[in-house]
Design a protein around this motif. Structure first.
Motif, PDB file in Angstrom:
ATOM      1  N   ASP A 236       0.804  -1.234   0.000  1.00  0.00           N
ATOM      2  CA  ASP A 236       0.000   0.000   0.000  1.00  0.00           C
ATOM      3  C   ASP A 236       0.831   1.275   0.000  1.00  0.00           C
ATOM      4  O   ASP A 236       0.293   2.367  -0.140  1.00  0.00           O
ATOM      5  CB  ASP A 236      -0.924   0.027   1.230  1.00  0.00           C
ATOM      6  CG  ASP A 236      -1.815  -1.194   1.255  1.00  0.00           C
ATOM      7  OD1 ASP A 236      -2.441  -1.467   0.217  1.00  0.00           O
ATOM      8  OD2 ASP A 236      -1.850  -1.882   2.300  1.00  0.00           O
TER       9      ASP A 236
ATOM     10  N   ASP B 232       9.022  10.680  10.839  1.00  0.00           N
ATOM     11  CA  ASP B 232       8.563   9.538  11.639  1.00  0.00           C
ATOM     12  C   ASP B 232       7.141   9.150  11.244  1.00  0.00           C
ATOM     13  O   ASP B 232       6.188   9.388  11.963  1.00  0.00           O
ATOM     14  CB  ASP B 232       8.607   9.897  13.122  1.00  0.00           C
ATOM     15  CG  ASP B 232       8.378   8.681  13.996  1.00  0.00           C
ATOM     16  OD1 ASP B 232       8.657   7.565  13.536  1.00  0.00           O
ATOM     17  OD2 ASP B 232       7.912   8.853  15.130  1.00  0.00           O
TER      18      ASP B 232
ATOM     19  N   HIS C 245       4.687   6.757  11.165  1.00  0.00           N
ATOM     20  CA  HIS C 245       4.058   5.504  11.599  1.00  0.00           C
ATOM     21  C   HIS C 245       2.728   5.290  10.875  1.00  0.00           C
ATOM     22  O   HIS C 245       2.219   4.186  10.824  1.00  0.00           O
ATOM     23  CB  HIS C 245       3.812   5.522  13.108  1.00  0.00           C
ATOM     24  CG  HIS C 245       5.060   5.392  13.913  1.00  0.00           C
ATOM     25  ND1 HIS C 245       5.580   4.171  14.258  1.00  0.00           N
ATOM     26  CD2 HIS C 245       5.898   6.327  14.417  1.00  0.00           C
ATOM     27  CE1 HIS C 245       6.686   4.363  14.974  1.00  0.00           C
ATOM     28  NE2 HIS C 245       6.902   5.655  15.076  1.00  0.00           N
ATOM     29  N   THR C 246       2.129   6.403  10.399  1.00  0.00           N
ATOM     30  CA  THR C 246       0.874   6.293   9.666  1.00  0.00           C
ATOM     31  C   THR C 246       0.960   7.172   8.424  1.00  0.00           C
ATOM     32  O   THR C 246       1.804   8.068   8.347  1.00  0.00           O
ATOM     33  CB  THR C 246      -0.322   6.799  10.507  1.00  0.00           C
ATOM     34  OG1 THR C 246      -0.126   8.192  10.762  1.00  0.00           O
ATOM     35  CG2 THR C 246      -0.430   6.056  11.821  1.00  0.00           C
TER      36      THR C 246
ATOM     37  N   LYS D  45      11.444   0.041   9.037  1.00  0.00           N
ATOM     38  CA  LYS D  45      11.304  -1.392   8.776  1.00  0.00           C
ATOM     39  C   LYS D  45      10.867  -1.651   7.338  1.00  0.00           C
ATOM     40  O   LYS D  45      10.157  -0.837   6.737  1.00  0.00           O
ATOM     41  CB  LYS D  45      10.268  -1.995   9.715  1.00  0.00           C
ATOM     42  CG  LYS D  45      10.819  -2.343  11.079  1.00  0.00           C
ATOM     43  CD  LYS D  45       9.761  -3.090  11.887  1.00  0.00           C
ATOM     44  CE  LYS D  45      10.197  -3.211  13.335  1.00  0.00           C
ATOM     45  NZ  LYS D  45       9.160  -3.795  14.181  1.00  0.00           N
TER      46      LYS D  45
ATOM     47  N   GLN E  93       5.476  -2.717   5.765  1.00  0.00           N
ATOM     48  CA  GLN E  93       4.559  -1.658   6.180  1.00  0.00           C
ATOM     49  C   GLN E  93       3.775  -2.156   7.383  1.00  0.00           C
ATOM     50  O   GLN E  93       3.604  -3.361   7.576  1.00  0.00           O
ATOM     51  CB  GLN E  93       3.609  -1.282   5.038  1.00  0.00           C
ATOM     52  CG  GLN E  93       2.532  -2.315   4.752  1.00  0.00           C
ATOM     53  CD  GLN E  93       1.564  -1.857   3.660  1.00  0.00           C
ATOM     54  OE1 GLN E  93       1.974  -1.675   2.519  1.00  0.00           O
ATOM     55  NE2 GLN E  93       0.300  -1.682   4.028  1.00  0.00           N
ATOM     56  N   ASN E  94       3.291  -1.236   8.218  1.00  0.00           N
ATOM     57  CA  ASN E  94       2.434  -1.656   9.325  1.00  0.00           C
ATOM     58  C   ASN E  94       0.979  -1.546   8.911  1.00  0.00           C
ATOM     59  O   ASN E  94       0.672  -1.223   7.764  1.00  0.00           O
ATOM     60  CB  ASN E  94       2.760  -0.854  10.591  1.00  0.00           C
ATOM     61  CG  ASN E  94       2.420   0.635  10.449  1.00  0.00           C
ATOM     62  OD1 ASN E  94       1.635   1.029   9.584  1.00  0.00           O
ATOM     63  ND2 ASN E  94       3.011   1.452  11.298  1.00  0.00           N
ATOM     64  N   GLY E  95       0.069  -1.782   9.870  1.00  0.00           N
ATOM     65  CA  GLY E  95      -1.357  -1.785   9.538  1.00  0.00           C
ATOM     66  C   GLY E  95      -1.921  -0.412   9.211  1.00  0.00           C
ATOM     67  O   GLY E  95      -3.011  -0.300   8.670  1.00  0.00           O
TER      68      GLY E  95
ATOM     69  N   GLU F 203       7.513   1.175  10.893  1.00  0.00           N
ATOM     70  CA  GLU F 203       8.073   1.312  12.239  1.00  0.00           C
ATOM     71  C   GLU F 203       9.563   1.648  12.142  1.00  0.00           C
ATOM     72  O   GLU F 203      10.163   1.585  11.069  1.00  0.00           O
ATOM     73  CB  GLU F 203       7.868   0.012  13.016  1.00  0.00           C
ATOM     74  CG  GLU F 203       6.401  -0.356  13.215  1.00  0.00           C
ATOM     75  CD  GLU F 203       5.628   0.660  14.038  1.00  0.00           C
ATOM     76  OE1 GLU F 203       6.189   1.188  15.008  1.00  0.00           O
ATOM     77  OE2 GLU F 203       4.469   0.950  13.691  1.00  0.00           O
ATOM     78  N   HIS F 204      10.149   1.968  13.280  1.00  0.00           N
ATOM     79  CA  HIS F 204      11.570   2.332  13.341  1.00  0.00           C
ATOM     80  C   HIS F 204      12.450   1.179  12.882  1.00  0.00           C
ATOM     81  O   HIS F 204      12.253   0.050  13.307  1.00  0.00           O
ATOM     82  CB  HIS F 204      11.964   2.698  14.774  1.00  0.00           C
ATOM     83  CG  HIS F 204      11.133   3.787  15.366  1.00  0.00           C
ATOM     84  ND1 HIS F 204      11.287   4.227  16.647  1.00  0.00           N
ATOM     85  CD2 HIS F 204      10.129   4.530  14.835  1.00  0.00           C
ATOM     86  CE1 HIS F 204      10.422   5.199  16.888  1.00  0.00           C
ATOM     87  NE2 HIS F 204       9.704   5.392  15.809  1.00  0.00           N
TER      88      HIS F 204
END
Lengths: 477, 377
Positions: free
Chosen positions: B62, B238, B240-241, B286, B289-291, B296-297
């Motif tokens: 995504d 940063d 995260h989203t 990372k 990808q996160n949700g 993340e870092h």
């Protein structure tokens, strides 16, 4: 002979010409920390709930109405957005909050409490992100942090951690446990599912145990699992602006181990797992050491010693983190070290001290801040924000979650020094009548002789202010 | 042009600091500029310079960068880095990939402290690698920010610039205030800088937008007797989203970097050819990808190099690969180059001081690799 007069600036905003010198400075200070003083503002103060409504109106009207309505019409969009800015107070409320904060700091009758309030707001810092500074951080400071300062640390930590501002600040609503109901559904739809580690990491690193606890990446992930589900639910009407709830469907089920202790699923909901972790983190010796260190560093010296921290640690241990007891221990230590240690005063505290000592007509009052919500706020209504930006210390806009620095070297640069040199003239516009500089120096400087000698030779009030306020006597306490 | 190798200043050591002969050093040297752009929050090397590897697409469905610009057969470039791409085409930009400072603990605050101090223990140093380098070479620098970044701090006092509407008091008054500061204290040294400033820097000016600051800095750097070192600070990497790919918040931040680069190139004119502009961040992000469409870092990332002193058109990397077994802790792009080797080499090139000398005096004799001839002209 040192008079210990620096104490009143070390722990508060100094004594002004109208203040009587307390016979027992320690008792004077301690008597201020048991109760939460009322905010001082001569008009109704907006509640956090009202402000979340404003936030919701601002983001949802912009995203859902204006962007569609004015698609392809840049000028029309900008004009409509400007109108919305006024309607929602997008340029106004941060200024109002600064006025309320500073007016209260100077007039609540408990300046020591106010200094501690500023410390805790900065400890559980909300960064400059999205529209938090415009709508949410002020109410969070007033309604969450301030109200919990006379109880146990654990209750303050719980309230801050689960507040709307902090959940939004550190992205916890975006966290979905991979094995949660929602996580499994998302995976079925081919989506990537994972927790967001941001809040868990800062809760450990900045709010409680600090890196001294030697937690690992596994601890961070496990705490993220425990925290998954604490969210501000999203809705079409209000976007992200809904009160925080625990959403079991996003929570990573099962047992999770943080710092050696395993937290189990309990009963119907796993909401309590986070609260249980917070209780353990609050009792962890690393937390009290970290906070005792930070308190000493904020109020006494850049380099706290074990001897300074010991009485504070002892008070914490004896009372299980009862904040007024911790604060009283800090007051004792601060007084003890008043003339042997000098602390560089950050720009906001220095500014408020200057206002207090000169009886300046600052910040603007409720009448000055009456706003029509139709036009751009006037110059005077935007002045509080401009001034704080100018001196490099907008309290609702720390750039990073570790808040503003307590270290002298972080507040000294040629440009920052120019601001300190220039502010007395700026402030002089808000001073009516004579400033009794001799009285100010005697009441607020432990070594008054030399500044008194030099100031007495200066002809104008402006010169005296331009000399004394950026001088070593005043920058440090 | 003075050949750098002919100009190895083995004799330029700390022993010469403070000697009257040495204080004239800046005047004798060809003027070369070093600009460091701090990218705070963890700049994602995989978003800035994505490798052409299908693993990336599978781990980031995504937030994959679309409409990339192609650098070579192995790497693409984020489309927001337009000016960087122009520099690349002109042979004035390169990339070092799979690199980072030696820090793996994923904390912003420790990481940022170390990226600026150049050390290995968080919060152990009160000076920055660039400040120590400037001191070792007896030059001067300028921070384009209100506070003084750790990066530029040293035993000497360095200048900064940030426009204000406020009026400073008279020089006489400033001298009187200075007399209250303990001699040799940071306050006294800083006041000395303020007092000795050209009047133009004390006059009020309006814009604090990054591009306007960059224009001001470019003019100062272009001057023969102006500062040789400048530092910019960009926050907000940063993500995260809502990290996004070619659009989104990370790309917007890259665009901020690109705008500064473009203003510097424009404003410096010829001086751009005698310049290195280098990026610095605390860690990458990372691979997965996160949700929340963020990351993340992480650990390894990329360093962007631009300016006429850069050997352009190369992605330097001992590329570790993106397969799980090659990732750091199974999650992050690994770092195969200690980024401090890049910074030490950039200082050696711009300050015209021997790499070994800086490695010893600035980086505590740590084993860094001399990359000056690989990376720079």
């Amino acid at each position: 002979m040192a008079t210990k007069a620096n104490f009143f600036r070390k722990i508060a905003f100094g004594l002004n010409t109208n203040d009587d010198k307390p016979t027992s400075p320690i008792e004077w200070a301690k008597s201020q920390v048991d109760n939460v003083p009322d905010m001082v503002w001569d008009a109704p103060i907006p509640t956090g709930k009202d402000m979340l409504d404003n936030y919701a109106k601002w983001v949802s009207t912009d995203r859902r109405v204006l962007r569609k309505k004015y698609k392809g019409d840049r000028a029309g969009y900008e004009a409509a957005k400007e109108k919305l800015r006024s309607e929602t107070g997008e340029r106004y409320y941060e200024n109002l909050e600064l006025c309320i904060r500073h007016n209260t700091a100077l007039k609540s009758g408990a300046p020591v409490f106010e200094r501690l309030w500023m410390f805790w707001c900065n400890h559980f810092a909300i960064i400059e992100k999205d529209f938090l500074a415009e709508f949410s951080t002020g109410p969070y400071h007033r309604e969450i942090i301030r109200q919990k300062m006379t109880g146990q640390f654990v209750d303050l930590a719980k309230a801050a951690t689960t507040s709307w501002a902090m959940i939004h600040n550190l992205d916890n609503s975006e966290s979905v446990g991979p094995n949660s109901t929602e996580g499994r559904n998302q995976k079925k739809n081919g989506q990537v599912v994972s927790v967001n580690e941001n809040h868990a990491r800062e809760l450990l690193e900045l709010h409680t145990v600090s890196p001294a606890a030697k937690y690992t990446q596994d601890d961070v992930v496990a705490l993220s699992y425990i925290m998954a589900g604490w969210e501000h639910p999203w809705s079409k009407k209000r976007e992200e602006c809904n009160p925080v709830k625990f959403n079991q469907k996003k929570h990573q089920p099962g047992k999770h181990t943080v710092l050696g202790k395993t937290y189990k699923q309990k009963g119907f909901t796993s909401k309590n797992k986070l609260l249980e972790v917070l209780e353990d983190l609050s009792e962890n010796p690393n937390t009290r050491r970290f906070i005792a260190f930070k308190l000493c560093r904020h109020f006494i010296t850049d380099q706290p010693t074990e001897a300074m921290m010991d009485p504070i640690l002892k008070a914490w241990e004896e009372t299980g983190g009862h904040l007024p007891s911790v604060h009283k221990a800090l007051i004792d230590v601060t007084y003890e070290y008043t003339d042997s240690e000098l602390k560089f005063q950050n720009p906001e505290v220095w500014m408020l001290q200057m206002v207090n000592l000169t009886n300046a007509n600052w910040p603007p009052q409720a009448d000055d801040m009456k706003y029509n919500f139709l036009t751009k706020p006037s110059f005077l209504k935007r002045r509080p924000e401009n001034i704080m930006r100018e001196i490099g210390h907008l309290p609702y806009r720390p750039i990073q979650p570790n808040g503003f620095s307590d270290m002298e070297q972080d507040w000294i640069s040629p440009e920052l020094l120019i601001r300190r040199l220039a502010m007395p003239q700026e402030l002089s516009m808000y001073i009516r009548g004579q400033v009794n500089m001799e009285n100010i120096i005697e009441k607020n400087c432990s070594y008054p002789d030399e500044p008194l000698k030099i100031v007495s030779k200066m002809n104008t009030q402006l010169q005296r202010m331009q000399y004394f306020f950026p001088s070593y006597w005043m920058l440090k306490a | 042009m003075i050949n750098r190798r002919d100009f190895i200043l083995g004799s330029v050591t700390l022993t010469m600091l403070g000697s009257p002969l040495f204080s004239a050093r800046a005047e004798q040297l060809e003027k070369r500029n070093l600009v460091v752009i701090l990218l705070r929050g963890g700049m994602d090397g995989l978003t800035a310079v994505p490798p052409k590897d299908p693993i990336l697409a599978s781990r980031r469905p995504d937030i994959l960068v679309q409409n990339t610009l192609s650098l070579n057969s192995d790497f693409d470039l984020n489309p927001k880095l337009k000016e960087f791409y122009k520099c690349w085409q002109d042979g004035k930009a390169s990339v070092v990939h799979a690199t980072n400072i030696p820090y793996t603990m994923r904390s912003h605050f420790e990481g940022q402290d170390l990226m600026e101090s150049g050390g290995r223990t968080p919060f152990a140093e009160s000076t920055g690698w660039l400040g120590r380098g400037i001191q070792a070479a007896n030059l001067d620098g300028l921070a384009i920010s209100l506070p003084m970044p750790l990066l530029l701090r040293s035993q000497m006092s360095v200048d900064n610039y940030y426009p204000t509407h406020l009026d400073a008091p008279s020089l006489t008054m400033m001298e009187k205030v200075k007399a209250t500061y303990p001699p040799d204290s940071l306050l006294a040294k800083t006041m000395e800088k303020v007092i000795s400033r050209p009047v133009s820097m004390l006059q009020s000016s309006s814009s604090r937008e990054a591009h306007s600051l960059a224009r001001t800095a470019s003019r100062m750097l272009a001057k023969a007797d102006g500062p040789r070192v400048a530092v910019f600070d960009i926050e907000g990497f940063d993500t995260h989203t809502s990290q996004g790919g070619g659009e989104g918040e990370h790309a917007d931040k890259l665009a901020d970097y690109d705008l500064i680069l473009s203003r510097l190139r424009q404003g410096m004119g010829e001086a751009f050819n005698n310049t290195v502009i280098v990026t610095l961040t605390e860690f990458g992000r990372k691979l997965h990808q996160n949700g929340g469409n963020g990351t993340e870092h992480g650990y390894g990332t990329a360093v962007l190099l631009a300016g006429g002193l850069v050997k352009g058109g190369v992605v330097h990397a001992d590329w570790p690969g993106l397969q799980k077994k090659n990732l750091f802790e199974g999650q992050d792009l690994n770092a195969t180059t200690d980024a401090r080797s890049i910074y030490c080499s950039a200082m050696a090139t711009c300050f015209q001081v021997d790499f070994e000398h800086l490695r010893r005096d600035v980086f505590w004799n740590e084993s860094l690799t001399d990359l000056t001839s690989q990376l720079f002209i």
